[in-house]
Design a protein around this motif. Structure first.
Motif, mmCIF file in Angstrom:
data_model
loop_
_atom_site.group_PDB
_atom_site.id
_atom_site.type_symbol
_atom_site.label_atom_id
_atom_site.label_comp_id
_atom_site.label_asym_id
_atom_site.label_seq_id
_atom_site.Cartn_x
_atom_site.Cartn_y
_atom_site.Cartn_z
ATOM 1 N N ASN A 7 23.221 -16.435 -30.224
ATOM 2 C CA ASN A 7 24.129 -16.749 -28.863
ATOM 3 C C ASN A 7 24.938 -17.733 -28.970
ATOM 4 O OD1 ASN A 7 22.460 -14.506 -27.906
ATOM 5 N ND2 ASN A 7 20.924 -15.916 -26.911
ATOM 6 N N ARG A 119 31.588 -5.656 -29.079
ATOM 7 C CA ARG A 119 31.676 -5.596 -27.838
ATOM 8 C C ARG A 119 33.047 -6.573 -27.485
ATOM 9 N NH1 ARG A 119 28.121 -7.275 -24.034
ATOM 10 N NH2 ARG A 119 26.865 -8.385 -25.775
ATOM 11 N N PHE A 120 33.752 -6.280 -26.576
ATOM 12 C CA PHE A 120 35.076 -7.118 -25.877
ATOM 13 C C PHE A 120 34.585 -7.437 -24.544
ATOM 14 C CE2 PHE A 120 36.498 -3.854 -28.909
ATOM 15 C CZ PHE A 120 36.864 -4.943 -29.872
ATOM 16 N N GLU A 121 34.641 -8.906 -24.219
ATOM 17 C CA GLU A 121 34.368 -9.309 -22.896
ATOM 18 C C GLU A 121 35.663 -10.110 -22.309
ATOM 19 O OE1 GLU A 121 30.637 -11.584 -22.882
ATOM 20 O OE2 GLU A 121 29.617 -10.027 -23.300
ATOM 21 N N ASP A 128 39.594 -1.460 -24.199
ATOM 22 C CA ASP A 128 38.492 -1.848 -25.604
ATOM 23 C C ASP A 128 39.217 -0.625 -26.816
ATOM 24 O OD1 ASP A 128 37.353 -3.284 -23.953
ATOM 25 O OD2 ASP A 128 35.155 -2.156 -24.141
ATOM 26 N N ARG A 172 31.379 -14.216 -31.336
ATOM 27 C CA ARG A 172 30.022 -14.837 -30.997
ATOM 28 C C ARG A 172 29.260 -13.681 -31.439
ATOM 29 N NH1 ARG A 172 29.796 -19.442 -28.140
ATOM 30 N NH2 ARG A 172 31.570 -19.957 -26.771
ATOM 31 N N ASP A 182 25.106 -8.196 -32.758
ATOM 32 C CA ASP A 182 25.897 -7.580 -32.004
ATOM 33 C C ASP A 182 27.069 -8.748 -32.132
ATOM 34 O OD1 ASP A 182 24.327 -5.533 -31.332
ATOM 35 O OD2 ASP A 182 23.841 -6.207 -29.285
ATOM 36 N N VAL A 184 30.540 -10.011 -30.643
ATOM 37 C CA VAL A 184 31.048 -10.058 -29.004
ATOM 38 C C VAL A 184 32.237 -11.009 -29.428
ATOM 39 C CG1 VAL A 184 30.788 -10.735 -26.658
ATOM 40 C CG2 VAL A 184 28.876 -9.813 -28.024
ATOM 41 N N GLU A 186 34.781 -12.856 -27.128
ATOM 42 C CA GLU A 186 34.885 -13.375 -25.688
ATOM 43 C C GLU A 186 36.222 -13.744 -25.689
ATOM 44 O OE1 GLU A 186 32.303 -16.724 -24.885
ATOM 45 O OE2 GLU A 186 30.367 -15.383 -24.828
#
Length: 784
Positions: A7, A119-121, A128, A172, A182, A184, A186
């Motif tokens: 994380n 994933r995109f945050e 996306d 991350r 996963d 990610v 950010e």
């Protein structure tokens, strides 16, 4: 060696080779030492076996091949370190350790995890799907910290290209089972880096305000949340420099150049201050314009006669190109396929003129081998090929290829269109490559209305400018509004039979229940038309029209005069007509970029069957020029129309009416003949109409990023003559004579994202007592 935190942000750090070498050397203590007399000692090792632990996906043989150590091979400590570095450099392992255990060399590895999903945050501006197309990392592939960092940089660059220079992207990972992670990203998008100010230094002839109107980049204004052109984009500055140069060249400033472009970022990193440093130079005009022929079959005098360049006209490269095009077109008509026109320009600094000598030469015998079109998934090849004036086997002309490229871009079907020529199968053959990128060309719109009497109404409109990829335009309109129901189908083929001829088809039906007239209407229309060029600036339209129309008693049954009652009594009227329209337009190819002229004249002859016969004649002329270094725009327009019936008589819906665009200061149908019989007060229109309008548009001194300018106008208009309707029993018509109304006023123009708006404040200088005056009105600005 690479370390990761669950994380946490991805980190990439490798142990120093010297440290690893020291560790390997310490672990090898007690092994055989080989020394040489009189030399510094060095170690060498020999292993009976090599063992690999920790690998699940990577074959042992693959790891041993990276290590490069064979069983029984004598290796030094430096070679062991090299083996370690080669395994690490493969990018397949998260950690690597080499541990000697007696005669066995143990290689412990931890493989990089596989990417479970990406994933995109925090992203709102870029979706996306757009970001997924940027990143290199993909699900089910081995995770790479280096690629993750590169992907983060690529995403940040994508935001920078949209003007968000403060965007930050942090990759991350989240650990999952079975050595999966996963990934990610950010994203902190930040704010747009706007253009706070655009300054121009070195300009004397044209003001900063005038030049800023030319630039594609714009200063941030009141509507900065809706207008994207005020966002700083570095690539756009290159385009702006070219636009500035084209602007000055078209006005005779041949020495113009941009010496520097400075962009300074504000301390808050949310805005830029851009400065263009320019040198205008002097304005040049055409001097002597001559034609010399080195082509035996070409008579220089004949070709000089088609030139429209005259001494004293401000020099412009586009005028030279137009002259070349005329002479090459003449050469094709005379059968001189390979004639080339080469302009030779002599500069006269004393009187600031440019002498142009057009030399007619015989160019190389090069033919077009083929035309290849790529990138068009919807648009048919022939739509693109129709923009070329040459086909396979024709003589090659570079100018014609450039003109075809401009026509392809002007279609509006493509985001990008590149046209290039390359050598074909032999030196005398050329292949023309057309690479296009398509864009959406259709639209579907919905609208609604509400009336307390009829409730809600629905309006649906579908339009497609590239129907089935054929380059055809189709529009379908279905309107179920409470007071105006319209159903229509329009079709246009711009290249009828593969030629520069436009074919139009129009089919429609409408019903109106108007609140401002004491009658309702029903009408249908069927029309066919052909439009083709007559000359460089003129076109001719030929048309056939079949129309049905009728006036019916209004549902509300208001008070109607005797004239309107007689019109309603005629019932359904059919009219068959043939017509033509001639158009002359110098706005796109005139000698002066600051001037333009448009003239239109048309007539319709009805009487081919049906129960009415008439001749309708309409004419319009519009001129525009810019003065005071193009700061002030002057426009003048005149329009006249006449309706002459030879069978039957005109009705209220047949006659001309003056609307808001024809004369300001009055409501639609606010002037002209009126029927006041039976206590009514109904506008009847007229068989004759004349309109003249003069206006000026000028800056108000406000920052141009507000998009607000001012104007003044003077309108003169009149509509009159209801023909035989005055003889209707009981008719009481007023205002049937020609009486000009005069109006002056001021305008405020405002360019908004929903369209250019115009606010008019007017005062009628001359009017009739029964006219319906209007002091203020808001309309969409019309462009000349």
């Amino acid at each position: 060696m690479n370390n990761y935190k669950r994380n946490g942000a991805v980190t990439s750090s490798r142990r120093k080779p010297a440290l690893r070498t020291a560790m390997v050397a310490a672990l090898l203590a007690g092994t055989t030492l080989v020394t040489a007399p009189d030399m510094a000692f060095s170690q060498s090792y020999r292993f009976n076996s090599v063992q690999v632990d920790g690998n699940a996906r990577i074959e042992t043989g693959t790891i041993l091949s990276y290590a490069g150590i064979a069983r029984g091979q004598s290796v030094s400590a430096a070679e062991l370190n090299d083996a370690y570095q080669r395994i690490v450099a493969s990018g397949l392992f998260e950690t690597v350790e080499i541990v000697p255990r007696g005669g066995t060399l143990v290689i412990n590895v931890v493989e990089y995890p596989t990417v479970n999903r990406i994933r995109f945050e925090g992203n709102r501006r870029l979706k996306d799907d757009a970001l997924s197309a940027i990143v290199q990392q993909q699900p089910r592939l081995v995770f790479s910290p280096t690629k993750a960092e590169q992907d983060a940089a690529a995403i940040a660059q994508a935001y920078a290209e949209q003007g968000r220079l403060s965007a930050r992207v942090t990759p991350r990972i989240i650990r999952r089972s079975d050595n999966r992670v996963d990934l990610v990203f950010e994203i902190f998008e930040g704010r747009n880096s706007e253009i706070n100010r655009i300054g121009i230094v070195g300009n004397n002839v044209y003001s900063d305000r005038r030049l800023r109107r030319v630039l594609e980049s714009k200063q941030a204004g009141l509507l900065r949340q809706l207008i994207r052109r005020d966002t700083f984009v570095e690539d756009r500055l290159q385009f702006d420099q070219q636009v500035l140069r084209d602007f000055y060249l078209s006005r005779g400033y041949i020495d113009f150049r941009t010496t520097a472009v400075n962009s300074e970022l504000a301390r808050e990193r949310d805005g830029y201050f851009i400065t263009f440093n320019v040198q205008e130079g002097q304005q040049f005009k055409f001097g002597n314009v001559t034609v010399v022929s080195e082509y035996p079959e070409a008579d220089a005098a004949v070709y000089e006669s088609v030139l429209k360049l005259r001494p004293g006209v401000v020099y412009s490269p586009s005028l030279v190109e137009n002259a070349i095009a005329r002479m090459e077109t003449l050469a094709l008509r005379e059968g001189l396929d390979f004639l080339r026109v080469e302009p030779q320009i002599t500069r006269n600094d004393r009187d600031l003129t440019l002498d142009v000598e057009f030399v007619l030469t015989k160019g190389p015998r090069i033919f077009v081998e083929r035309i290849d079109v790529e990138g068009n998934t919807t648009t048919l090849d022939r739509v693109v090929r129709n923009q070329f004036r040459v086909v396979e086997g024709d003589p090659f002309n570079p100018r014609q290829i450039r003109e075809a490229a401009e026509r392809i871009r002007a279609l509006g079907f493509f985001e990008n269109a590149a046209v290039n020529a390359r050598e074909g199968s032999s030196p005398d053959q050329v292949v023309v490559d057309v690479d296009v990128q398509e864009k959406p060309t259709g639209s579907l719109s919905f609208g609604g209305t509400y009336s307390t009497n009829s409730g809600f109404g629905l309006a649906v409109s579908f339009s497609e400018t590239n129907f089935l990829g054929r380059g055809q335009a189709v529009q379908l309109t279905l309107s179920g509004a409470s007071s105006n129901r319209t159903y229509g189908l329009q079709f246009r083929e711009p290249a009828f039979l593969g030629r520069d001829v436009t074919f139009d088809f129009d089919l429609g039906y409408s019903e109106t229940e108007t609140d401002n007239a004491p009658y309702d209407t029903n009408g249908g229309r069927f029309g066919l038309g052909l439009t083709f060029p007559l000359a460089e600036r003129s076109r001719l339209n030929l048309r056939y029209t079949l129309e049905m129309s009728e006036m019916v008693t209004a549902v509300a049954n208001p008070v109607t005069g005797n004239v309107v009652q007689a019109d309603i009594a005629q019932g359904r009227v059919w009219a068959n007509s043939l017509g033509y329209s001639y158009t002359y337009d110098s706005r796109t190819s005139g000698l002066d970029p600051n001037k333009g002229f448009l003239f239109e004249f048309g007539q319709d002859y009805a009487g081919l069957g049906g129960n009415t016969s008439y001749i309708k004649t309409e004419a319009r002329a519009v001129a525009q020029t810019r003065i005071l270094n193009e700061e002030v725009t002057l426009r003048a327009s005149v329009r006249g129309a006449m309706l002459n019936y030879t069978k039957g008589r005109s009705r209220t819906i047949d006659r001309f009416a003056l609307l808001e665009d024809d004369i300001r200061g009055f409501t639609p149908d606010g002037i002209g003949p009126r029927d006041i019989s039976n206590g009514a007060n109904t506008a009847l229109g007229g068989n004759m109409v004349a309109v003249a309008s003069f206006e000026a548009e000028f800056p108000l001194g406000l920052p141009e990023e507000y998009g607000i300018s001012g104007g003044a106008f003077y309108d003169i208009s009149s509509v009159w003559d209801v023909g035989a309707s005055t003889g209707i029993p009981g008719a009481n018509v007023i205002g049937n004579n020609m009486s000009a109304r005069h109006v002056i006023g001021l305008s405020i123009f405002w360019d908004t994202p929903i369209g250019p708006l115009r606010f008019n404040f007017s005062k009628a200088l001359r009017k009739q007592s029964f006219d319906d005056e209007q002091v203020f009105n808001l309309s969409i600005r019309s462009e000349f």
